[in-house]
Design a protein around this motif. Structure first.
Motif, short mmCIF file in Angstrom:
data_model
loop_
_atom_site.label_atom_id
_atom_site.label_comp_id
_atom_site.label_asym_id
_atom_site.label_seq_id
_atom_site.Cartn_x
_atom_site.Cartn_y
_atom_site.Cartn_z
N LEU A 1 0.82 -1.22 0.00
CA LEU A 1 0.00 0.00 0.00
C LEU A 1 0.84 1.26 0.00
CD1 LEU A 1 -2.83 -1.01 2.51
CD2 LEU A 1 -2.64 -1.48 0.06
N GLY A 2 2.14 1.15 0.29
CA GLY A 2 3.03 2.30 0.23
C GLY A 2 2.91 3.26 1.39
N VAL A 3 2.43 2.79 2.56
CA VAL A 3 2.28 3.69 3.71
C VAL A 3 3.60 3.76 4.47
CG1 VAL A 3 -0.16 3.11 3.86
CG2 VAL A 3 1.49 1.89 5.30
N SER A 4 3.70 4.72 5.39
CA SER A 4 4.91 4.91 6.18
C SER A 4 4.97 3.87 7.30
CB SER A 4 4.92 6.31 6.80
OG SER A 4 3.90 6.42 7.79
N PRO A 5 6.14 3.68 7.92
CA PRO A 5 6.23 2.75 9.03
C PRO A 5 5.27 3.07 10.18
CG PRO A 5 8.43 3.26 8.23
CD PRO A 5 7.48 4.17 7.50
N THR A 6 5.09 4.37 10.48
CA THR A 6 4.16 4.76 11.54
C THR A 6 2.74 4.34 11.20
OG1 THR A 6 5.54 6.66 12.14
CG2 THR A 6 3.26 6.69 12.88
N GLN A 7 2.32 4.61 9.96
CA GLN A 7 0.98 4.22 9.54
C GLN A 7 0.81 2.71 9.56
OE1 GLN A 7 1.31 6.53 5.78
NE2 GLN A 7 -0.67 7.41 6.30
N ALA A 8 1.85 1.99 9.16
CA ALA A 8 1.78 0.53 9.18
C ALA A 8 1.58 0.01 10.60
CB ALA A 8 3.04 -0.07 8.57
N GLY A 9 2.26 0.64 11.57
CA GLY A 9 2.08 0.25 12.96
C GLY A 9 0.66 0.48 13.44
N ILE A 10 0.10 1.62 13.07
CA ILE A 10 -1.28 1.93 13.46
C ILE A 10 -2.27 0.96 12.81
CG2 ILE A 10 -3.11 3.67 13.32
CD1 ILE A 10 -0.91 5.80 13.47
N MET A 11 -2.03 0.65 11.54
CA MET A 11 -2.95 -0.22 10.80
C MET A 11 -2.90 -1.66 11.29
SD MET A 11 -2.21 1.41 7.00
CE MET A 11 -3.47 0.54 6.07
N ASP B 1 14.38 -0.62 -2.59
CA ASP B 1 14.54 0.83 -2.62
C ASP B 1 14.04 1.34 -3.97
OD1 ASP B 1 15.17 3.46 -2.37
OD2 ASP B 1 17.34 3.18 -2.19
N ILE B 2 12.83 1.93 -3.97
CA ILE B 2 12.21 2.39 -5.22
C ILE B 2 12.07 3.90 -5.27
CG2 ILE B 2 10.94 0.22 -5.47
CD1 ILE B 2 8.44 1.76 -4.48
N SER B 3 12.78 4.59 -4.38
CA SER B 3 12.61 6.04 -4.26
C SER B 3 12.99 6.78 -5.54
CB SER B 3 13.43 6.57 -3.09
OG SER B 3 14.80 6.23 -3.24
N ASN B 4 13.89 6.22 -6.33
CA ASN B 4 14.35 6.90 -7.54
C ASN B 4 13.61 6.46 -8.80
OD1 ASN B 4 16.34 8.37 -6.11
ND2 ASN B 4 17.75 6.63 -6.20
N LEU B 5 12.63 5.57 -8.65
CA LEU B 5 11.90 5.08 -9.82
C LEU B 5 10.78 6.06 -10.20
CD1 LEU B 5 11.53 1.28 -8.95
CD2 LEU B 5 13.20 2.35 -10.47
N PRO B 6 10.38 6.09 -11.48
CA PRO B 6 9.25 6.94 -11.90
C PRO B 6 7.97 6.52 -11.20
CG PRO B 6 10.51 6.15 -13.80
CD PRO B 6 11.02 5.39 -12.61
N ALA B 7 7.05 7.47 -11.06
CA ALA B 7 5.80 7.21 -10.34
C ALA B 7 5.01 6.02 -10.91
CB ALA B 7 4.93 8.47 -10.34
N PRO B 8 4.88 5.87 -12.25
CA PRO B 8 4.15 4.71 -12.77
C PRO B 8 4.80 3.38 -12.38
CG PRO B 8 4.38 6.38 -14.48
CD PRO B 8 5.26 6.80 -13.35
N VAL B 9 6.12 3.36 -12.37
CA VAL B 9 6.82 2.12 -12.00
C VAL B 9 6.64 1.84 -10.51
CG1 VAL B 9 9.05 0.94 -11.93
CG2 VAL B 9 8.48 2.41 -13.87
N GLN B 10 6.65 2.89 -9.68
CA GLN B 10 6.41 2.70 -8.26
C GLN B 10 5.01 2.13 -8.01
OE1 GLN B 10 7.37 5.88 -5.57
NE2 GLN B 10 9.16 6.55 -6.74
N GLU B 11 4.04 2.59 -8.78
CA GLU B 11 2.68 2.06 -8.65
C GLU B 11 2.63 0.58 -9.02
OE1 GLU B 11 -1.89 2.90 -10.21
OE2 GLU B 11 -0.23 4.15 -10.91
N VAL B 12 3.34 0.21 -10.07
CA VAL B 12 3.41 -1.19 -10.47
C VAL B 12 4.05 -2.02 -9.35
CG1 VAL B 12 4.56 -2.81 -12.04
CG2 VAL B 12 3.45 -0.77 -12.95
N PHE B 13 5.09 -1.48 -8.74
CA PHE B 13 5.79 -2.17 -7.64
C PHE B 13 4.83 -2.44 -6.48
CE2 PHE B 13 8.00 -1.95 -3.58
CZ PHE B 13 9.07 -2.83 -3.74
N HIS B 14 4.10 -1.39 -6.06
CA HIS B 14 3.18 -1.55 -4.93
C HIS B 14 2.06 -2.54 -5.25
CE1 HIS B 14 5.17 1.43 -2.57
NE2 HIS B 14 4.86 2.45 -3.35
#
Length: 500
Positions: free
Chosen positions: A284-294, A435-448
């Motif tokens: 889902l691409g959420v942060s570690p804090t959000q993952a803990g809450i979820m 580590d997908i921080s440097n990938l284009p947004a469409p590729v990041q969406e495919v990854f997630h």
């Protein structure tokens, strides 16, 4: 009990704090999905191997001293992990933590069995389950906050002051009766064979499907090696004066069925934390804090069922009804999670997470309690550790298998997604970079999406394993809990106990 629960809380929260930080850690250390699984497997494998060894040592030496040694080892592993700069160092540090965690899990059960009768132990097991659940609830959330606000390394360092407090409490508050033995014989050969027999299947399922086919000469070689080591283990343990794993427990039908049931509980307990954290962060691409809450609904379910279930077991004097209901609820939760994908709503996921947590909470402690009820106090350490061993072994192998399936599914999904974008997939199976921080947004969406869509099959496999646990609990004979710490001479076998 105050010192004991403080020690357990320290180890548990140190582990759960790291769970939400692990995706960030692996990305920072340039790890792959396969290495992610190995970092988890290293601690589970180490814990599995040493659990029966710690349990047997607790029957021979000071339980209090062994508990303090385990805490110090855990802290040493935490400090080493906090300073790690490479994946191999991180794996080694996590293995040290696994050795210590195996000790604490075995020793806590052993100490409880030596000072509290089975009839009252359900209530105390509920308290212990509650402490574990509180640590599991606060750990992921605290780990996420620390990772986002400070640095992931502090998720390891935070355990040091907690450990000091636990050690002081243990020294002041934990007082145990000393059982003097005329002679002490340590089963060194059994310890080595336990380690080999537990490690071989773990190594096999980790590499199978990636480095070689499931049906291949390499798999055959692993199978032959496992059979040889298991046979030697049985021969050695039957002849040993003080065996690491008391195989005579297998004559006890309750122990056999509880070993089978513990495998499903182990897969649910270890797999839920590992894969749900990945689902939230990588899927889902959420942060570690959000993952803990979820993750909180699952842990609240586990907290409630551990406390309420423990009280019910003590009041009724029977463990089977609570475990039967809990195993069915766990199965329903896993089946529901087996349908999730990147389009699933959080409410849907949270509902089945909570159900799975409710089920797990009723099983983890009561599986051990059921077996402790059939053995004398002089063997409670080895018996408790034997059940914990098979539970950890089942959980560790399950996580390794599910991790291998996840790696394969993610690679397939990611390649298919890139193909739809007109991009050739260059990564091989198991080499998906986190580590997908440097990938284009469409590729990041495919990854997630590739990750989110891969978790359904994982939980379906876990549900199949849990179904076996349901059957085992349904078949086992539910003997009433005795009200004495030691077994009376007249009740030395399971057959002489009144039927439940």
């Amino acid at each position: 009990m105050t010192g004991l629960l403080a020690a357990l809380f320290t180890a548990m929260i140190s582990t759960t704090i790291v769970s939400t930080a692990l995706p960030t850690i692996m990305a920072d250390l340039h790890g792959t999905q396969r290495q992610y699984t190995w970092v988890i497997t290293a601690s589970l494998l180490a814990m599995t191997i040493v659990t029966p060894i710690w349990g047997k040592l607790s029957d021979l030496f000071s339980k209090k001293l062994l508990t303090q040694i385990a805490i110090l080892m855990f802290v040493a592993g935490a400090i080493a992990a906090g300073f790690a700069t490479t994946i191999p160092v991180m794996m080694s540090a996590r293995a040290v933590q696994g050795i210590a965690m195996g000790g604490l899990m075995a020793l806590v059960q052993s100490i409880m069995g030596s000072i509290i009768s089975p009839r009252e132990r359900g209530r105390y097991a509920g308290y212990m389950g509650a402490v574990m659940a509180v640590a599991t609830v606060s750990g992921p959330l605290l780990g996420g906050v620390i990772t986002d606000a400070l640095n992931w390394r502090w998720t390891f360092f935070v355990s040091v002051p907690l450990a000091i407090i636990a050690l002081i409490l243990l020294q002041l508050k934990l007082h145990l009766p000393t059982i003097k033995r005329a002679s002490i014989k340590i089963d060194y050969a059994g310890g080595v064979l336990v380690a080999i027999t537990a490690a071989l299947p773990m190594l096999w399922v980790t590499f199978a499907g990636n480095d070689y086919d499931w049906i291949s000469w390499e798999s055959g070689a692993f199978l032959v090696a496992v059979l040889i080591s298991a046979t030697l283990l049985v021969v050695v343990e039957l002849r040993a004066a003080e065996p690491m794993i008391p195989l005579r427990l297998l004559r006890n039908k309750t122990a056999v069925w509880m070993i089978i049931a513990s495998v499903g509980a182990g897969v649910g307990m270890f797999g839920s934390g590992v894969f749900l954290t990945q689902y939230f962060q990588l899927g889902l691409g959420v942060s570690p804090t959000q993952a803990g809450i979820m993750s909180i609904p699952m842990i609240i379910g586990q907290l409630l069922s551990a406390m309420v279930g423990g009280q019910l077991v003590s009041r009724m004097g029977r463990w089977k009804p609570v475990m039967m209901v809990g195993s069915i609820i766990m199965l329903i939760g896993l089946l529901g999670l087996g349908t999730i994908n990147h389009e699933s709503s959080y409410v849907f996921v949270a509902t089945f997470m909570a159900l799975m947590g409710l089920g797990i909470g009723t099983l983890v402690q009561n599986v051990v309690l059921a077996v402790q009820n059939t053995v004398d106090v002089s063997e409670v350490g080895a018996a408790s550790a034997a059940i914990a061993f098979f539970r950890s072994l089942g959980g560790a192998i399950g996580v390794a298998v599910l991790g291998g399936v996840l790696t394969h599914k993610v690679s397939e999904n990611f390649a298919a997604g890139l193909d739809r974008l007109g991009i050739a997939a260059g990564a091989g199976s198991g080499d998906t970079q986190l580590d997908i921080s440097n990938l284009p947004a469409p590729v990041q969406e495919v990854f997630h999406n590739a990750y989110a869509d891969a978790f359904g099959p994982i939980f379906l496999i876990a549900a199949m394993i849990a179904a076996v646990s349901v059957v085992a609990i349904a078949v086992v004979r539910g003997t009433p809990l005795r009200a004495t710490v030691a077994m009376r001479p007249a009740n030395t076998s399971e057959q002489e106990l009144p039927a439940g």
